[in-house]
Design a protein around this motif. Structure first.
Motif, PDB file in Angstrom:
ATOM      1  N   TYR A  85       0.910  -1.088   0.247  1.00 48.93           N
ATOM      2  CA  TYR A  85      -0.004   0.008  -0.109  1.00 48.93           C
ATOM      3  C   TYR A  85       1.023   1.221   0.338  1.00 48.93           C
ATOM      4  N   GLY A  86       2.405   1.481   0.294  1.00 49.64           N
ATOM      5  CA  GLY A  86       3.030   2.305   0.137  1.00 49.64           C
ATOM      6  C   GLY A  86       3.239   3.026   1.686  1.00 49.64           C
ATOM      7  N   THR A  87       3.202   2.731   2.559  1.00 51.82           N
ATOM      8  CA  THR A  87       2.897   2.831   4.294  1.00 51.82           C
ATOM      9  C   THR A  87       4.229   4.094   4.374  1.00 51.82           C
ATOM     10  N   PRO A  88       3.931   5.426   5.229  1.00 53.02           N
ATOM     11  CA  PRO A  88       5.340   5.716   4.608  1.00 53.02           C
ATOM     12  C   PRO A  88       5.870   5.519   5.767  1.00 53.02           C
ATOM     13  N   GLY A  89       6.608   6.517   5.858  1.00 53.92           N
ATOM     14  CA  GLY A  89       7.912   6.065   6.616  1.00 53.92           C
ATOM     15  C   GLY A  89       8.887   5.071   7.562  1.00 53.92           C
ATOM     16  N   LEU A  90       8.530   3.502   6.211  1.00 53.64           N
ATOM     17  CA  LEU A  90       9.828   2.667   7.456  1.00 53.64           C
ATOM     18  C   LEU A  90      10.806   2.972   7.531  1.00 53.64           C
ATOM     19  N   SER A  91      11.440   2.252   8.641  1.00 53.77           N
ATOM     20  CA  SER A  91      12.386   2.614   8.932  1.00 53.77           C
ATOM     21  C   SER A  91      13.655   1.380   8.125  1.00 53.77           C
ATOM     22  N   VAL A  92      14.925   1.875   8.114  1.00 53.15           N
ATOM     23  CA  VAL A  92      15.972   0.508   7.510  1.00 53.15           C
ATOM     24  C   VAL A  92      15.854  -0.870   7.666  1.00 53.15           C
ATOM     25  N   PRO A  93      15.812  -0.919   9.293  1.00 56.40           N
ATOM     26  CA  PRO A  93      15.423  -2.095   9.378  1.00 56.40           C
ATOM     27  C   PRO A  93      13.797  -3.387   8.719  1.00 56.40           C
ATOM     28  N   GLU A  94      13.036  -2.048   9.427  1.00 56.61           N
ATOM     29  CA  GLU A  94      12.333  -2.509   9.208  1.00 56.61           C
ATOM     30  C   GLU A  94      11.887  -2.972   7.301  1.00 56.61           C
ATOM     31  N   VAL A  95      12.516  -1.804   6.698  1.00 60.60           N
ATOM     32  CA  VAL A  95      12.892  -2.542   5.377  1.00 60.60           C
ATOM     33  C   VAL A  95      13.422  -3.906   4.546  1.00 60.60           C
ATOM     34  N   LEU A  96      14.296  -3.711   5.293  1.00 60.26           N
ATOM     35  CA  LEU A  96      15.130  -4.718   5.188  1.00 60.26           C
ATOM     36  C   LEU A  96      14.490  -6.334   5.728  1.00 60.26           C
ATOM     37  N   LYS A  97      13.899  -5.512   6.786  1.00 62.08           N
ATOM     38  CA  LYS A  97      12.888  -7.270   7.366  1.00 62.08           C
ATOM     39  C   LYS A  97      12.298  -7.677   6.238  1.00 62.08           C
ATOM     40  N   ARG A  98      11.500  -6.779   5.264  1.00 57.98           N
ATOM     41  CA  ARG A  98      10.475  -7.377   4.262  1.00 57.98           C
ATOM     42  C   ARG A  98      11.574  -7.380   2.985  1.00 57.98           C
ATOM     43  N   LYS A  99      12.585  -7.509   2.984  1.00 59.55           N
ATOM     44  CA  LYS A  99      13.743  -8.784   2.391  1.00 59.55           C
ATOM     45  C   LYS A  99      13.563  -9.737   1.447  1.00 59.55           C
ATOM     46  N   VAL A 100      12.702  -9.848   1.927  1.00 58.36           N
ATOM     47  CA  VAL A 100      12.698 -11.810   2.160  1.00 58.36           C
ATOM     48  C   VAL A 100      13.727 -12.424   1.306  1.00 58.36           C
ATOM     49  N   TYR A 101      13.990 -11.777  -0.018  1.00 59.34           N
ATOM     50  CA  TYR A 101      14.825 -12.492  -1.075  1.00 59.34           C
ATOM     51  C   TYR A 101      16.264 -11.519  -1.217  1.00 59.34           C
ATOM     52  N   SER A 102      17.488 -11.969  -0.948  1.00 58.78           N
ATOM     53  CA  SER A 102      18.071 -10.244  -1.604  1.00 58.78           C
ATOM     54  C   SER A 102      18.076  -9.982  -2.962  1.00 58.78           C
ATOM     55  N   SER A 103      17.246 -11.074  -4.042  1.00 60.71           N
ATOM     56  CA  SER A 103      17.166 -10.107  -5.598  1.00 60.71           C
ATOM     57  C   SER A 103      15.812  -8.899  -5.527  1.00 60.71           C
ATOM     58  N   TRP A 104      15.440  -8.650  -3.921  1.00 59.56           N
ATOM     59  CA  TRP A 104      13.995  -8.547  -4.399  1.00 59.56           C
ATOM     60  C   TRP A 104      14.412  -6.667  -4.036  1.00 59.56           C
ATOM     61  N   ASP A 105      14.377  -5.263  -4.946  1.00 57.47           N
ATOM     62  CA  ASP A 105      14.872  -4.493  -5.523  1.00 57.47           C
ATOM     63  C   ASP A 105      14.111  -3.611  -4.244  1.00 57.47           C
ATOM     64  N   LEU A 106      13.840  -3.372  -3.041  1.00 63.08           N
ATOM     65  CA  LEU A 106      13.305  -3.061  -2.288  1.00 63.08           C
ATOM     66  C   LEU A 106      14.269  -1.438  -2.333  1.00 63.08           C
ATOM     67  N   GLN A 107      13.343  -0.596  -2.112  1.00 65.97           N
ATOM     68  CA  GLN A 107      14.285   1.230  -1.696  1.00 65.97           C
ATOM     69  C   GLN A 107      14.024   0.550  -0.321  1.00 65.97           C
ATOM     70  N   TYR A 108      15.367   2.177  -0.678  1.00 67.42           N
ATOM     71  CA  TYR A 108      15.964   2.517   1.246  1.00 67.42           C
ATOM     72  C   TYR A 108      15.823   1.813   2.312  1.00 67.42           C
ATOM     73  N   GLY A 109      16.899   0.442   1.299  1.00 72.71           N
ATOM     74  CA  GLY A 109      17.468  -0.641   1.947  1.00 72.71           C
ATOM     75  C   GLY A 109      18.590  -0.538   2.822  1.00 72.71           C
ATOM     76  N   LYS A 110      18.946   1.005   2.054  1.00 73.06           N
ATOM     77  CA  LYS A 110      20.511   1.454   3.208  1.00 73.06           C
ATOM     78  C   LYS A 110      19.855   2.674   3.574  1.00 73.06           C
ATOM     79  N   PRO A 111      20.846   3.908   4.369  1.00 68.80           N
ATOM     80  CA  PRO A 111      20.538   5.207   4.238  1.00 68.80           C
ATOM     81  C   PRO A 111      20.998   6.261   3.789  1.00 68.80           C
ATOM     82  N   THR A 112      21.345   5.951   2.644  1.00 66.26           N
ATOM     83  CA  THR A 112      21.594   6.567   1.295  1.00 66.26           C
ATOM     84  C   THR A 112      20.758   6.707   0.008  1.00 66.26           C
ATOM     85  N   SER A 113      20.200   5.255   0.533  1.00 66.25           N
ATOM     86  CA  SER A 113      19.477   4.432  -1.003  1.00 66.25           C
ATOM     87  C   SER A 113      18.484   6.068  -1.669  1.00 66.25           C
TER      88      SER A 113
END
Length: 745
Positions: free
Chosen positions: A706-734
């Motif tokens: 749904y595009g929930t705003p304000g996910l922290s880096v750990p919260e993004v990384l938690k949802r990156k089930v596969y390393s091949s998923w191109d999730l944004q903001y998985g790093k502080p500078t992304s």
């Protein structure tokens, strides 16, 4: 044991519940984001073109886009917004985007109801119908895709409607040629045609229904059925009318509407022939098109690579890097920007009666092309080209030299609609009379000795579709009509008529060829083998300042358990087949019959909506798997009933002797009574576990659905089930980005 009335009441309640739940998951925050998301850049734009009646080109049939445009018309949208970029604001541009998104979202809610109804009509118990529907409505990929201005919701809606209609038709097969029999037959053909009218992949559904109909006809053809050939042919002709003739008429109808609405010239003109363009009002290309006469100085632009035929005083080197020897003739190349060295004089090879009179160049004429800058004549000969040893070198010679090697025949595309060569409107192949090659270029640059310009050579494949050039300009006459021409502007505004079927077949050919040519790499493309396991998703939208993103990927539990159900189905069928070869009947005939006929039909649907993608060379994406994923939830329901309902409390236990099973089979065949299934506590517990696990994964992935705003880096990384998923903001500078499909313009 439930009475039929109570069973019907439970089904009604279950249908209402799943429909309400589907509405909640689909319409939740549908207003967010208030920006263009992924391929809304295309399909929102196309709806606007319909509303403005501007001709456009798309690789998909028109129905779904017409539906979006119709909604736009009803809510007062005039199509003014261009949907240019992902992230453009709807609010600032006054676009009623919620209304436009509501169409696919509403159809997705109806998809939930259709899945329940399909399972119900197939004879499954309410808890299984409820399970299949809940698995679908809690699928993250389904929700992410079907609440946006895109086509897949319409595609799956008509696909499921076709499945439902065909199952209803099969249920009344013993009431042959009755009113309900004809109704459901025609309903199947109609909805199947509507599916194909949304996307060409609707052909996969046509294949699935076709396989089922052929099996049905094969059974009817059996002499043991007692049908005469006359009676069999009645069945054949009825299906031919309902499933072939009616779908063809409906498919043609939507293209008729398409052409009737798009009457103005627009961005899709250049994809169509000159004759087609002349049927459109206010065609800019038509208005500035000029007829080419002998001794006109013209520029020639390659239709595929957009480079101009060019020459200059530089010569080919004596030896190329691979040691081959050239003619050392004057270079002929292709350049992106037109300059003085791009003009060629069209010279006749016959004597003209009056050189002051404009004599037009026609299809089939033989000409010479003189390079204005160097006053030399275009030539190709049997010398290998610099970059392609199989093709001929193109060069120039002084006037009067090697005359026969400087002759080219003008072969116009669409010459049946006027045989005079025109700028912009008539593309041309230049066929070399001596060696039978055509002037051609490809997207490859020559070395520094040619200033890095594009190679031009003689193509031996004279029927190659990339051999065409467009005359772009006549020197001294660009944008105006010659005084010697008797064509005035009013005549240029006159529209030509073109038969509907001719327009239809031309557009179909362009759609198919362009779709096959969508091979440009995309950062989020993936291959079919990876789809069921969600190795790659698609970044639909992101916003840096609030760290929001929409990432399209499926519900991991639902997709994995569904794929597992396919493996279980294959294992059951294989084990049962092997056992029966040894005279053992491990599965009671009524259970086996339902599993093969119903579950097998669902498996065929999954296979036909998945396997063909392996043969496609174009760029593919995870969302192409969604119709197959929907069918897979039907398979899951069939296997769940077999394992947790039919197998625990069946009228005839599989542990009984073989003769009892045979007796049950005989009774089933003769009486044609459906087998009753009775869910137990175990059934409800297992269904509850499945639904809870599906819900848990859905909620876990919901922030990126749904595009929930304000996910922290750990919260993004938690949802990156596969390393091949191109999730944004998985790093502080992304600061990732989203990219739409290849733009066809």
């Amino acid at each position: 044991m439930r009475s039929p009335a109570r069973q019907a009441g439970v089904h009604k309640a279950g249908l209402i519940v799943v429909t309400v739940l589907g509405f909640i998951t689909t319409f939740y925050k549908i207003w967010y984001p208030a920006e263009v998301v992924f391929d809304e850049v295309h399909f929102g734009k196309f709806a606007g073109y319909y509303l403005q009646r501007s001709y456009f080109f798309d690789v998909h049939p028109p129905l779904a886009k017409l539906m979006i445009a119709a909604v736009g018309y009803l809510i007062g949208y005039d199509g003014h917004f261009d949907f240019a970029n992902i992230g453009d604001s709807y609010i600032e541009n006054d676009v009623p985007y919620i209304g436009l998104r509501s169409l696919p979202a509403t159809l997705n809610v109806l998809n939930v109801a259709l899945i329940y109804s399909i399972m119900k009509q197939s004879g499954y118990v309410p808890i299984v119908c409820f399970l299949s529907s809940c698995m679908y409505l809690l699928d993250n990929a389904i929700v992410a895709q079907h609440r946006l201005i895109m086509l897949d919701s319409m595609l799956i809606f008509y696909m499921l409607a076709t499945i439902y209609a065909y199952i209803r038709f099969r249920k009344v097969r013993h009431q042959e040629f009755s009113g309900s029999w004809w109704f459901w037959l025609f309903a199947t053909g109609t909805t199947m045609a509507l599916t194909l009218s949304v996307k060409m992949v609707g052909l996969f559904l046509v294949a699935a229904i076709g396989i089922s109909v052929l099996v049905d006809l094969w059974e009817l053809f059996d002499l043991k059925r007692g049908l005469s050939m006359k009676h069999f042919m009645k069945h054949f002709y009825a299906r031919a009318v309902g499933l072939i003739f009616i779908p063809i008429v409906i498919y043609l109808f939507w293209f008729h509407v398409h052409f009737a609405v798009l009457t103005e010239s627009g961005p899709g003109d250049t994809f169509m022939s000159a004759a087609f363009q002349e049927t459109l009002q206010n065609s800019a290309i038509k208005m500035k098109s000029l007829e080419i006469a002998y001794f006109d100085n013209i520029t020639l632009k390659h239709k595929d690579t957009d480079v101009y035929l060019h020459s200059h005083n530089l010569h080919y080197p004596l030896r190329y890097d691979d040691g081959r020897i050239s003619s050392q003739g004057q270079q002929v190349t292709g350049v992106k920007e037109v300059d003085d060295n791009c003009y060629w004089r069209v010279k006749p090879t016959i004597t003209l009666d009056d050189e002051d009179e404009r004599v037009y160049v026609r299809h089939g004429d033989i000409i010479q092309l003189e390079h204005i800058g160097t006053q030399r004549i275009l030539l190709t000969h049997d010398v290998a080209s610099p970059l392609m040893a199989t093709n001929e070198e193109v060069t120039t010679v002084a006037e009067g030299e090697r005359y026969n090697e400087t002759l080219f025949q003008v072969l116009l595309d669409d010459h049946d609609n006027g045989d005079i060569w025109q700028t912009h409107m008539k593309s041309v192949r230049l066929l070399h009379m001596d060696t039978k090659v055509t002037i051609w270029t490809h997207d490859q640059a020559l070395p520094d000795w040619a200033l890095g310009q594009q190679e031009v050579n003689g193509n031996k494949n004279i029927l190659d579709k990339s051999n065409y050039w467009i005359a772009d300009e006549i020197m001294g006459m660009n944008g105006k009509v010659s005084p010697s021409t008797e064509i005035n502007m009013e005549k240029k505004k006159e529209l030509r008529r073109m038969p509907f079927l001719r327009k239809f077949f031309e557009l179909q050919g362009r759609m198919l060829s362009h779709n096959a040519g969508l091979t440009k790499p995309h950062p989020y493309q993936s291959r079919p083998i990876a789809w069921p396991f969600m190795i790659r998703g698609i970044s639909y939208w992101s916003k840096n300042d609030t760290r929001e993103q929409i990432y399209m990927t499926g519900n991991l539990f639902g997709w994995y358990i569904s794929i597992g159900s396919l493996a279980v189905f294959a294992g059951i069928i294989l084990a049962d087949t092997l056992a029966r070869r040894r005279g053992i009947e491990p599965v009671d005939e009524p259970l086996r019959h339902r599993l093969i006929n119903s579950g097998g039909f669902f498996v065929i649907l999954w296979l036909t909506h998945y396997i063909p993608f392996f043969a496609m060379g174009r760029a593919l994406f995870l969302h192409h798997y969604l119709p197959a994923a929907a069918c897979n939830y039907l398979v899951l329901g069939a296997i769940f009933q077999f394992m947790f309902v039919d197998g625990v409390d069946s009228p005839v236990s599989s542990l009984q002797r073989n003769d009892s099973a045979k007796e049950a089979r005989s009774q089933y065949v003769v009486r044609q009574t459906p087998m009753k299934a009775y869910p137990t506590t175990k059934t409800y517990v297992m269904a509850g576990i499945f639904i809870l696990l599906q819900l848990a994964v859905f909620l876990f992935l919901a922030p990126i659905t749904y595009g929930t705003p304000g996910l922290s880096v750990p919260e993004v990384l938690k949802r990156k089930v596969y390393s091949s998923w191109d999730l944004q903001y998985g790093k502080p500078t992304s600061n990732g980005s989203s990219v739409p499909h290849e733009d066809i313009y």
